[in-house]
Scaffold this active site. Structure first.
Site, PDB file in Angstrom:
ATOM      1  N   GLY A  96      12.350  -0.561   0.368  1.00 43.18           N
ATOM      2  CA  GLY A  96      12.280  -1.931   0.421  1.00 43.18           C
ATOM      3  C   GLY A  96      12.137  -2.543  -0.988  1.00 43.18           C
TER       4      GLY A  96
ATOM      5  N   ALA B 244       9.181   6.432   2.396  1.00 48.91           N
ATOM      6  CA  ALA B 244      10.481   6.052   2.343  1.00 48.91           C
ATOM      7  C   ALA B 244      11.035   4.788   2.488  1.00 48.91           C
ATOM      8  CB  ALA B 244      11.388   7.196   3.159  1.00 48.91           C
ATOM      9  N   ASP B 245      10.487   4.296   3.397  1.00 49.55           N
ATOM     10  CA  ASP B 245      10.778   2.613   3.775  1.00 49.55           C
ATOM     11  C   ASP B 245      10.246   1.871   2.858  1.00 49.55           C
ATOM     12  OD1 ASP B 245      11.913   1.967   6.801  1.00 49.55           O
ATOM     13  OD2 ASP B 245      11.100   3.852   7.034  1.00 49.55           O
ATOM     14  N   SER B 246       9.049   2.234   2.354  1.00 50.26           N
ATOM     15  CA  SER B 246       8.452   1.202   1.200  1.00 50.26           C
ATOM     16  C   SER B 246       9.152   1.115  -0.004  1.00 50.26           C
ATOM     17  CB  SER B 246       7.075   1.705   1.108  1.00 50.26           C
ATOM     18  OG  SER B 246       6.297   1.522   2.281  1.00 50.26           O
TER      19      SER B 246
END
Length: 399
Positions: free
Chosen positions: A173, A168-170
Site C-alpha cells: 500500500g 505484505a499488504d501494508s
C-alpha cells in the site's frame, strides 16, 4: 485550512483488504478527494476486519478516513456505467480485483482511458497482471511466504513464521502511493496522458526482505532463520529484564557495539580481532548474548533504558499498544492523534505518515457508513435524478 498538497486530485478507491485502501488513505491524508466504491450489500470486507465497538468497526475508521463512500454493484451494466461516469471525473483509480475482472465487466483501464485519457489506473493484485500465477487468488499471507520473509523469520529450530498483521499488504500500500505519484508526475511530462500501474503484493515485500536473490546468484548462499539475531551484526536480540519486560538491542554501527560491551562490563572483547567486523561479531553471538543478556537480566527495564541512554548505546523497549499511546515521544511528535467521530465521539489513530513543512496533510474525517455519500455523488455531481437513484437502490445496484 488547506487540506494538503493533493487538494484538487480525485481518486477512486475501488479496492478492498488493505493494500489499495491504505494507498488511498495516504493520498486522502494529503488532500486528495477519495471516493470509496464498495459493493452495495456486502461493502468492503475491511469493515469486518479487526475489533469493533458496539458494532462499529474500529480499523475502518482509520483505513477509510478522508474518503467519501458510495455503494456500486460494478458487475451490473448500470453499476459499471456509473463507475465510468465517475472515472471520467477522476485522476486516479485504484483497484485490486483479480486480473481480467474489470475487462469482463466492460470497465477495463483501456476503456476508462478512452473516456478520460489522463486517468492513472493502479492495479494491485497478488502476482501481477501477467505470468503463470496472475489468476491465482492473491493475499498478503501468500506474499509473505513466497517473498522469503517467512523462511527467514522464526527460531532456527522452529517453523517458518508469518507476521501477526498485514505486513505484505501494508508495504504494498505504501509502495502503491509512491507509484501513483510517479505516474502522476509522468503525466505532467507527457502531455497529460495517464497510464496503468501493475503492482503485485509480492514484489514490494521481496524488496524489503533484502538481496537474497543477488546473494544466491553470486554465492549460492541461502539464508536461514536465526530468531531475533542478525547475520550482519551482534549483539542484536531481545533481552528480558529483571522485572519481566523486554528490550531490543541493536549494534549495527561499530561504535555502538563497543559502547554496549563496555556498558555491560566486558571491554576486553573489543580488542579481539573478530570484534571489528559485524559479520564476525554475528559468528560470536552466543558469547555476546550471554554478556548482554546476563547484564540486562539483573536490572529493571527503567534501569536498562537509563544506562543505555547515558552510554549512548541503542536500545528500545518492546512495546504493546498501551505502551505506544502513552509514550512521551509518540505523544510529543503527534504520531497518534485524536480525531472527532460521529459514532464514537473521538478516536485515537495513527497520524498522517510523514510531516511536510509547507503542505502538511491532515485527517478531515473518519471512515463513514456504507453509501453515506451516494446521493451527493450521483445526484449533485453526476446529475442522476433522485428517482433513478431510488430505483437503483431498490435493486441493490447502489447503496
Amino acid at each position: 485550512m488547506h487540506d494538503g498538497p493533493l487538494t484538487g486530485l480525485r481518486v477512486i478507491d475501488a479496492s478492498t483488504i488493505l493494500a489499495g485502501p491504505l494507498c488511498c488513505q495516504i493520498l486522502g491524508d494529503f488532500g486528495a478527494d477519495v471516493i470509496k466504491v464498495e459493493h452495495p450489500v456486502a461493502g468492503d470486507s475491511m469493515r469486518g476486519h479487526g475489533h469493533a465497538k458496539d458494532g462499529i468497526p474500529l480499523w475502518w475508521k482509520e483505513i477509510s478516513r478522508n474518503k467519501r463512500t458510495i455503494g456500486l454493484k460494478l458487475s451490473t451494466p448500470e453499476g459499471a456505467d456509473l463507475l465510468r461516469r465517475l472515472a471520467a471525473t477522476a485522476d486516479v483509480l485504484v483497484e485490486n480485483f483479480r486480473p481480467g475482472t474489470l475487462e469482463r465487466w466492460g470497465i477495463s483501464p483501456q476503456q476508462l482511458q478512452e473516456l478520460n485519457p489522463g486517468l492513472v489506473v493502479v492495479r494491485i493484485s497478488g502476482f501481477g497482471q501477467k505470468g503463470p500465477y496472475a489468476h491465482r487468488p492473491g493475499f498478503g499471507t501468500l506474499a509473505e511466504a513466497m517473498s522469503g520473509f517467512a523462511h527467514l523469520t522464526g527460531e532456527a529450530d522452529g517453523p517458518p513464521t508469518l507476521p501477526a498483521f498485514g505486513l505484505a499488504d501494508s508495504i504494498c500500500g505504501i509502495a502503491a502511493s509512491s507509484a501513483t505519484m510517479v505516474a502522476l508526475w509522468a503525466r505532467t511530462r507527457n502531455g497529460g496522458k495517464g497510464q496503468v500501474v501493475d503492482l503485485s503484493l509480492l514484489e514490494p515485500i521481496m524488496t524489503a526482505v533484502g538481496p537474497g536473490p543477488t546473494v544466491y546468484d553470486q554465492l549460492g548462499v541461502i539464508g536461514h532463520r536465526h530468531g531475533n539475531r542478525s547475520t550482519n551484526n551482534a549483539p542484536r536480540n531481545t533481552y528480558r529484564t529483571k522485572d519481566g519486560d523486554w528490550v531490543a538491542v541493536s549494534t549495527s554501527a561499530q561504535t555502538i557495539a563497543e559502547r554496549v560491551l563496555r556498558l555491560v562490563g566486558h571491554p576486553e572483547v573489543i580488542d579481539e580481532p573478530w570484534f571489528a567486523s559485524g559479520r564476525e561479531r554475528a559468528a560470536h553471538a552466543d558469547l555476546l548474548d550471554d554478556y548482554v543478556g546476563g547484564w540486562i537480566a539483573e536490572r529493571t527495564r527503567d534501569e536498562v533504558m537509563r544506562a543505555f541512554e547515558e552510554a549512548g548505546a541503542a536500545v528500545a523497549p518492546v512495546y504493546t499498544a498501551r505502551d505506544i499511546v502513552t509514550d512521551e515521544h509518540v505523544q510529543a511528535a503527534e504520531m497518534v492523534v485524536k480525531v472527532p467521530d460521529a459514532d464514537l465521539g473521538e478516536v485515537l489513530m495513527h497520524n498522517v505518515m510523514w510531516r511536510m513543512s509547507e503542505n502538511p496533510g491532515r485527517i478531515r474525517f473518519t471512515g463513514r457508513p456504507l453509501g453515506a455519500d451516494t446521493d451527493d455523488l450521483l445526484v449533485n455531481e453526476l446529475g442522476c435524478t433522485p428517482e433513478t437513484v431510488a430505483e437503483l437502490r431498490a435493486r441493490e445496484i447502489v447503496a
